[in-house]
Design an enzyme around this catalytic site. Sequence first.
Site, PDB file in Angstrom:
ATOM      1  N   TRP A  71      35.655  10.346  45.607  1.00  0.00           N
ATOM      2  CA  TRP A  71      34.888  11.144  44.654  1.00  0.00           C
ATOM      3  C   TRP A  71      35.752  11.211  43.397  1.00  0.00           C
ATOM      4  O   TRP A  71      36.853  11.766  43.412  1.00  0.00           O
ATOM      5  CB  TRP A  71      34.620  12.537  45.203  1.00  0.00           C
ATOM      6  CG  TRP A  71      33.755  13.359  44.304  1.00  0.00           C
ATOM      7  CD1 TRP A  71      32.409  13.261  44.165  1.00  0.00           C
ATOM      8  CD2 TRP A  71      34.169  14.412  43.434  1.00  0.00           C
ATOM      9  NE1 TRP A  71      31.955  14.176  43.254  1.00  0.00           N
ATOM     10  CE2 TRP A  71      33.014  14.896  42.784  1.00  0.00           C
ATOM     11  CE3 TRP A  71      35.399  14.989  43.121  1.00  0.00           C
ATOM     12  CZ2 TRP A  71      33.044  15.930  41.848  1.00  0.00           C
ATOM     13  CZ3 TRP A  71      35.444  16.011  42.196  1.00  0.00           C
ATOM     14  CH2 TRP A  71      34.277  16.473  41.574  1.00  0.00           C
ATOM     15  N   GLU A  86      20.095  19.432  41.262  1.00  0.00           N
ATOM     16  CA  GLU A  86      21.072  18.520  41.858  1.00  0.00           C
ATOM     17  C   GLU A  86      20.445  17.268  42.463  1.00  0.00           C
ATOM     18  O   GLU A  86      21.093  16.236  42.512  1.00  0.00           O
ATOM     19  CB  GLU A  86      21.993  19.230  42.854  1.00  0.00           C
ATOM     20  CG  GLU A  86      21.370  19.659  44.140  1.00  0.00           C
ATOM     21  CD  GLU A  86      22.362  20.410  45.040  1.00  0.00           C
ATOM     22  OE1 GLU A  86      23.543  20.080  45.078  1.00  0.00           O
ATOM     23  OE2 GLU A  86      21.907  21.348  45.724  1.00  0.00           O
ATOM     24  N   CYS A  97      38.138  13.396  48.540  1.00  0.00           N
ATOM     25  CA  CYS A  97      37.860  12.064  49.019  1.00  0.00           C
ATOM     26  C   CYS A  97      38.062  12.077  50.527  1.00  0.00           C
ATOM     27  O   CYS A  97      38.514  13.066  51.087  1.00  0.00           O
ATOM     28  CB  CYS A  97      38.819  11.099  48.363  1.00  0.00           C
ATOM     29  SG  CYS A  97      38.804  11.265  46.561  1.00  0.00           S
ATOM     30  N   HIS A 120      14.900  38.871  27.136  1.00  0.00           N
ATOM     31  CA  HIS A 120      16.160  39.075  26.416  1.00  0.00           C
ATOM     32  C   HIS A 120      16.751  37.755  25.929  1.00  0.00           C
ATOM     33  O   HIS A 120      17.933  37.704  25.597  1.00  0.00           O
ATOM     34  CB  HIS A 120      17.158  39.822  27.308  1.00  0.00           C
ATOM     35  CG  HIS A 120      16.681  41.192  27.692  1.00  0.00           C
ATOM     36  ND1 HIS A 120      16.562  42.217  26.780  1.00  0.00           N
ATOM     37  CD2 HIS A 120      16.236  41.690  28.866  1.00  0.00           C
ATOM     38  CE1 HIS A 120      16.082  43.294  27.387  1.00  0.00           C
ATOM     39  NE2 HIS A 120      15.869  42.995  28.656  1.00  0.00           N
ATOM     40  N   LYS A 166      29.594  16.091  49.474  1.00  0.00           N
ATOM     41  CA  LYS A 166      29.178  17.151  50.391  1.00  0.00           C
ATOM     42  C   LYS A 166      30.254  18.218  50.553  1.00  0.00           C
ATOM     43  O   LYS A 166      29.959  19.387  50.715  1.00  0.00           O
ATOM     44  CB  LYS A 166      28.859  16.510  51.748  1.00  0.00           C
ATOM     45  CG  LYS A 166      28.331  17.471  52.783  1.00  0.00           C
ATOM     46  CD  LYS A 166      26.901  17.832  52.502  1.00  0.00           C
ATOM     47  CE  LYS A 166      26.389  18.950  53.376  1.00  0.00           C
ATOM     48  NZ  LYS A 166      25.323  19.705  52.716  1.00  0.00           N
ATOM     49  N   ASN A 170      43.768  12.087  48.511  1.00  0.00           N
ATOM     50  CA  ASN A 170      42.702  13.062  48.253  1.00  0.00           C
ATOM     51  C   ASN A 170      43.368  14.239  47.567  1.00  0.00           C
ATOM     52  O   ASN A 170      44.376  14.740  48.062  1.00  0.00           O
ATOM     53  CB  ASN A 170      42.080  13.483  49.596  1.00  0.00           C
ATOM     54  CG  ASN A 170      41.181  14.696  49.477  1.00  0.00           C
ATOM     55  OD1 ASN A 170      40.599  14.939  48.425  1.00  0.00           O
ATOM     56  ND2 ASN A 170      41.057  15.454  50.545  1.00  0.00           N
ATOM     57  N   GLY A 171      42.814  14.675  46.419  1.00  0.00           N
ATOM     58  CA  GLY A 171      43.409  15.820  45.726  1.00  0.00           C
ATOM     59  C   GLY A 171      43.634  15.515  44.259  1.00  0.00           C
ATOM     60  O   GLY A 171      43.093  14.527  43.735  1.00  0.00           O
ATOM     61  N   LYS A 185      18.758  23.507  43.641  1.00  0.00           N
ATOM     62  CA  LYS A 185      18.240  22.394  44.457  1.00  0.00           C
ATOM     63  C   LYS A 185      17.533  21.393  43.565  1.00  0.00           C
ATOM     64  O   LYS A 185      17.728  20.194  43.692  1.00  0.00           O
ATOM     65  CB  LYS A 185      17.249  22.889  45.519  1.00  0.00           C
ATOM     66  CG  LYS A 185      17.795  23.603  46.711  1.00  0.00           C
ATOM     67  CD  LYS A 185      18.605  22.774  47.666  1.00  0.00           C
ATOM     68  CE  LYS A 185      20.064  22.759  47.264  1.00  0.00           C
ATOM     69  NZ  LYS A 185      20.967  23.607  47.931  1.00  0.00           N
ATOM     70  N   GLU A 221      18.975  29.544  43.709  1.00  0.00           N
ATOM     71  CA  GLU A 221      19.123  28.450  44.676  1.00  0.00           C
ATOM     72  C   GLU A 221      18.027  27.394  44.470  1.00  0.00           C
ATOM     73  O   GLU A 221      18.286  26.185  44.562  1.00  0.00           O
ATOM     74  CB  GLU A 221      19.104  29.015  46.110  1.00  0.00           C
ATOM     75  CG  GLU A 221      19.039  28.008  47.233  1.00  0.00           C
ATOM     76  CD  GLU A 221      20.235  27.059  47.309  1.00  0.00           C
ATOM     77  OE1 GLU A 221      21.180  27.196  46.524  1.00  0.00           O
ATOM     78  OE2 GLU A 221      20.180  26.147  48.152  1.00  0.00           O
ATOM     79  N   ARG A 242      32.275  13.263  51.809  1.00  0.00           N
ATOM     80  CA  ARG A 242      33.318  13.791  50.937  1.00  0.00           C
ATOM     81  C   ARG A 242      33.337  13.100  49.583  1.00  0.00           C
ATOM     82  O   ARG A 242      34.158  13.427  48.726  1.00  0.00           O
ATOM     83  CB  ARG A 242      34.675  13.618  51.605  1.00  0.00           C
ATOM     84  CG  ARG A 242      34.758  14.268  52.952  1.00  0.00           C
ATOM     85  CD  ARG A 242      36.077  13.959  53.595  1.00  0.00           C
ATOM     86  NE  ARG A 242      37.143  14.696  52.961  1.00  0.00           N
ATOM     87  CZ  ARG A 242      37.527  15.909  53.319  1.00  0.00           C
ATOM     88  NH1 ARG A 242      36.928  16.510  54.312  1.00  0.00           N
ATOM     89  NH2 ARG A 242      38.492  16.520  52.693  1.00  0.00           N
TER      90      ARG A 242
HETATM   91  C1  F6R Z   1      24.571  22.642  46.900  1.00  0.00           C
HETATM   92  C2  F6R Z   1      25.730  22.752  47.753  1.00  0.00           C
HETATM   93  C3  F6R Z   1      26.984  23.269  47.151  1.00  0.00           C
HETATM   94  C4  F6R Z   1      27.845  23.979  48.213  1.00  0.00           C
HETATM   95  C5  F6R Z   1      29.199  24.351  47.619  1.00  0.00           C
HETATM   96  C6  F6R Z   1      30.054  25.112  48.599  1.00  0.00           C
HETATM   97  O1  F6R Z   1      23.457  22.157  47.585  1.00  0.00           O
HETATM   98  O2  F6R Z   1      25.700  22.383  48.894  1.00  0.00           O
HETATM   99  O3  F6R Z   1      26.741  24.107  46.065  1.00  0.00           O
HETATM  100  O4  F6R Z   1      27.183  25.122  48.642  1.00  0.00           O
HETATM  101  O5  F6R Z   1      29.863  23.184  47.234  1.00  0.00           O
HETATM  102  O6  F6R Z   1      30.260  24.373  49.754  1.00  0.00           O
HETATM  103  P1  F6R Z   1      30.622  25.053  51.122  1.00  0.00           P
HETATM  104  O7  F6R Z   1      29.472  25.871  51.562  1.00  0.00           O
HETATM  105  O8  F6R Z   1      30.909  23.918  52.053  1.00  0.00           O
HETATM  106  O9  F6R Z   1      31.842  25.894  50.867  1.00  0.00           O
END
Ligand code: F6R
Length: 609
Positions: free
Chosen positions: A74, A489, A2, A505, A604, A103-104, A486, A482, A27
């Site tokens: 969050w 998510e 958070c 398989h 994020k 936060n935590g 994308k 990846e 966050r």
């Molecule tokens: C997906 C994404 C997450 C981050 C992951 C690690 O689009 O952004 O999967 O890559 O949470 O975050 P960082 O790179 O900040 O350690």
Amino acid sequence: MCGIVGAVAQRNITPILIEGLKRLEYRGYDSCGVALHVDGQLQRSRSTSRVADLESQIGTARLQGFTGIAHTRWATHGAPASHNAHPHFSPSSENARIALVHNGIIENHDELRSELQGLGYEFQSQTDTEVIAHLVDHMYNGDLFDTVQQAVKRLHGAYAIAVFAREEPHRVVAARQGSPLIVGLGEGENFVASDAMALAGTTDQIIYLEEGDVVDLQLGRVWIVDADGKPVEREVKTVHAHTGAAELGPYRHYMQKEIFEQPRVVGDTLEGVTGIMPELFGDNAYKIFKEIDRVLILACGTSYYAGVTAKYWIESLAKVPVNVEIASEYRYRDSVPNPNTLVVTISQSGETADTLAALKHARALGMTKTLTICNVATSAMVRECELSYITRAGVEVGVASTKAFTTQLAALFLLTLTLAQVNGHLTDEQEAQHLKQMRHLPVAIAAVLALEPQIMAWADEFARKENALFLGRGIHYPIALEGALKLKEISYIHAEAYPAGELKHGPLALVTDEMPVVTIAPNDQLLEKLKSNMQEVRARGGQLYVFADVDSRISSSDGVHVIRLPEHYGLLSPILHVAALQLLAYHTALARGTDVDKPRNLAKSVTVE
Ligand code: F6R
């Protein structure tokens, strides 16, 4: 994970708290709230909508104060409902004495809850945070700083907290253990926040609190004690934090803007690299690179996929064995340490709790040669690692990582070439050739982005699907992973990625004429093998959506849709192909009407485990 911001000042602090929350929304954005000391009472406003909504609530209520705390959440314990939104009060009645944000995750919250209920405390929320608020209230002895020092000794788990008391109108106390927290110093006013960016424009004089620190913020003084209760001086740094939310310009979302920034930021990340030199990673890099005989990469999510791509590169060019581990797994599993390992963490934010914990775990096992590829120069990850390479993606606002990923790849390729050189596997001619290709990358990425109209046409079809498969081989397998991440998510379409040879398989059972199968088909040595895998899909009616290189010799036909990337880019091809997959995910999400920049349930920066 958070966001926390708090202030003690001699002016109305609501604009500072609100602005801080806006910058901390990355966050988490399940709910937000502000609590202030107003005329001898604690008052608060909370919202399960965005900070902009909280701002208008506060405006309507004319809520103003000189001392207060704020939070963007969050959700971990308890749904994203208003009764679970921070700040939490204790007692929970109108006569609150304590306001607290956190936060935590408090692991012993159940035990503490029962104890406090036994003492007569009534809980309004399902959060572990309310437990801390009641605990502080129960232990309160008229001195909040002393009380918090005692109270945190009862907490197991990770926390950053900020708290103030009705009886002490010009004081905020904060503490951290396992979650980041900084102090901002002003003239006759002081602040606390989850990161320096939250205070940009208010102060650039920043103290990074260390594990176990408890800080007393008053108007004219900041006093810190460490985990043993001993007074400590922490270095004050001048931090020119980015103010974050740049203008959207002609773009509809930050994610789209950030996808289109990639030519520039990849160029920025490689700027000044005129030759391969270990010093690019730090003063001691040559010595460390000479000593190591293996690499361990630790990361999460998208950053983990960057690491998997790097494994292919490093083993192929530098001939150094590489192990890539998901940080949240590595930190808890028994592994066999080797002190000659270069431990590489990859992180956009530099604050990801799992990656930081995995790094500490590796160090505790005796692997002390550490390097981070990170986008935030002031982050914990950079501070904790001996060597670093700072990517220059700039602030990434969209929750789905795009430009951070491609800049990570650029930095990792540089690391690959450096390890190759140190190990005698890079001739001057090869170095010059690779550098030339890297310099041309921005132009090559821009040419892929110009395919947007064709990709948009595919996205309209994808938007009607609920499942998708992604296939790649070799260095493009992590890119398939990846691409699937994308898509899921931000569009909420269920997507899985496989190495194309693995399809038969098991996953082939999923293929019907309803299943779109995105295939990454560069013209590399695996192309013919990949074409056989594509036949296996077509034979079961699967719809192929193929990103081919200009010279891949794959044509559109019934059930086979092809978009050609303008040029084949050898080992750096993943950086081009992923840009196309980002656009596919973005436009599919757009067609489905999701909140692209703030997808549901995500945040994020993931600062809890
Ligand atoms: C997906 C994404 C997450 C981050 C992951 C690690 O689009 O952004 O999967 O890559 O949470 O975050 P960082 O790179 O900040 O350690």
